[in-house]
Design a protein around this motif. Sequence first.
Motif, PDB file in Angstrom:
ATOM      1  N   ALA A 142       0.825  -1.203   0.000  1.00 49.76           N
ATOM      2  CA  ALA A 142       0.000   0.000   0.000  1.00 49.76           C
ATOM      3  C   ALA A 142       0.865   1.261   0.000  1.00 49.76           C
ATOM      4  N   SER A 143       1.921   1.258   0.795  1.00 48.57           N
ATOM      5  CA  SER A 143       2.775   2.452   0.880  1.00 48.57           C
ATOM      6  C   SER A 143       3.585   2.660  -0.397  1.00 48.57           C
ATOM      7  N   ASN A 196       2.179   9.238   1.482  1.00 50.28           N
ATOM      8  CA  ASN A 196       1.195   9.070   2.557  1.00 50.28           C
ATOM      9  C   ASN A 196       1.923   8.809   3.875  1.00 50.28           C
ATOM     10  N   GLU A 197       2.017   9.830   4.715  1.00 48.20           N
ATOM     11  CA  GLU A 197       2.759   9.709   5.966  1.00 48.20           C
ATOM     12  C   GLU A 197       2.096   8.737   6.950  1.00 48.20           C
ATOM     13  N   ASP A 198       0.779   8.696   6.903  1.00 47.86           N
ATOM     14  CA  ASP A 198       0.067   7.781   7.800  1.00 47.86           C
ATOM     15  C   ASP A 198       0.411   6.330   7.471  1.00 47.86           C
ATOM     16  N   LEU A 199       0.443   6.002   6.181  1.00 47.59           N
ATOM     17  CA  LEU A 199       0.809   4.645   5.775  1.00 47.59           C
ATOM     18  C   LEU A 199       2.234   4.310   6.182  1.00 47.59           C
ATOM     19  N   GLN A 200       3.148   5.272   6.018  1.00 50.56           N
ATOM     20  CA  GLN A 200       4.535   5.037   6.406  1.00 50.56           C
ATOM     21  C   GLN A 200       4.659   4.784   7.902  1.00 50.56           C
ATOM     22  N   CYS A 201       3.908   5.531   8.670  1.00 52.00           N
ATOM     23  CA  CYS A 201       3.932   5.350  10.128  1.00 52.00           C
ATOM     24  C   CYS A 201       3.388   3.981  10.517  1.00 52.00           C
ATOM     25  N   ARG A 202       2.266   3.610   9.889  1.00 53.26           N
ATOM     26  CA  ARG A 202       1.673   2.298  10.184  1.00 53.26           C
ATOM     27  C   ARG A 202       2.600   1.168   9.772  1.00 53.26           C
TER      28      ARG A 202
END
Length: 320
Positions: A115-116, A122-128
């Motif tokens: 997904a990332s 997408n910072e949220d995806l990277q964090c997750r």
Amino acid sequence: MSKDWDPHKSVPPPVHRVERKEPLPWQTPKAAEDDPEALERVQALIASPGYRQADRDVEFLNEEDTRGVRLQIDYLKPELLLKKHGIEHTIVVFGSTRLHQPEAARRKVAALEEASAGSPENEDLQCRLQVAKAIESKSRYYEEARRLGRLVAECGEGPEDSRVTMVTGGGPGIMEAANRGAFDVGAKSVGLNITLPHEQFPNPYITPDLCFRFHYFAMRKLHFLKRAKALVAFPGGYGTLDELFETLTLVQTRTIAPLPIVLVGESFWRQAVNIDFLVAEGVIDEEDRELFWYAETAEEIWDGIRHWHRASGSPLPNNN
């Protein structure tokens, strides 16, 4: 006694436990001929909350004034079932509900990587993704907890010997793994769940008769420690920290008898809880370091617990 007395003729046969030949007066309502409205009034009485038998009246049992009764039965039901199953001692395991088996952790990482890759901004995806990788790196503890469950289950004279039994909080992750280890070898294990505002499911490896759901955290905590012969804390969050520090405090103050406390994963725990800092700051004593130790594998955990009990003069079954 008269020589003519014959019990077969003089003693009436036992009456039926429930049935009667003639109904008693209160077994039928008042006749409509005498009062046409009587039956409707009787039905209203039977439907009234006041007429409900107290132990079957859920609304009554949930009132503020019946809290004492709820506390009693919240304690008593598990107590009676644990005794019925012959459970004398428990090994309590806590750890994160998020530490699933390695295959599941790898699938989560792979899905987030895909997904990332499609949304690199997408910072949220990277964090997750980073969190998922951190979870994956600790997922090996799932297998350690599972092996520990097997080792505890084999303490005694076979799977039917429940004198020493694994106990967890009944949820997924590390707790599932510990219950699963006992399940693998056909042994019993206990899960102490709690009623929460949102829906939850117990893990599928708990012995059905020993899967409990408490209303009160206090009663759940009591049952965690009442029979405990060790507390094993794998990496975890607030819930794990709560149970760990409560147990450390009870042992530190000698409110309960000392018991082995094992922190699994030294690198995690040294960052999560800076014991050296607490000692240096003078808020705990140097001797409070001796209330626990670190371990990495199931074998280290179990060997340490068994050694501790031999040293204390109270060896576990088959622990000579």
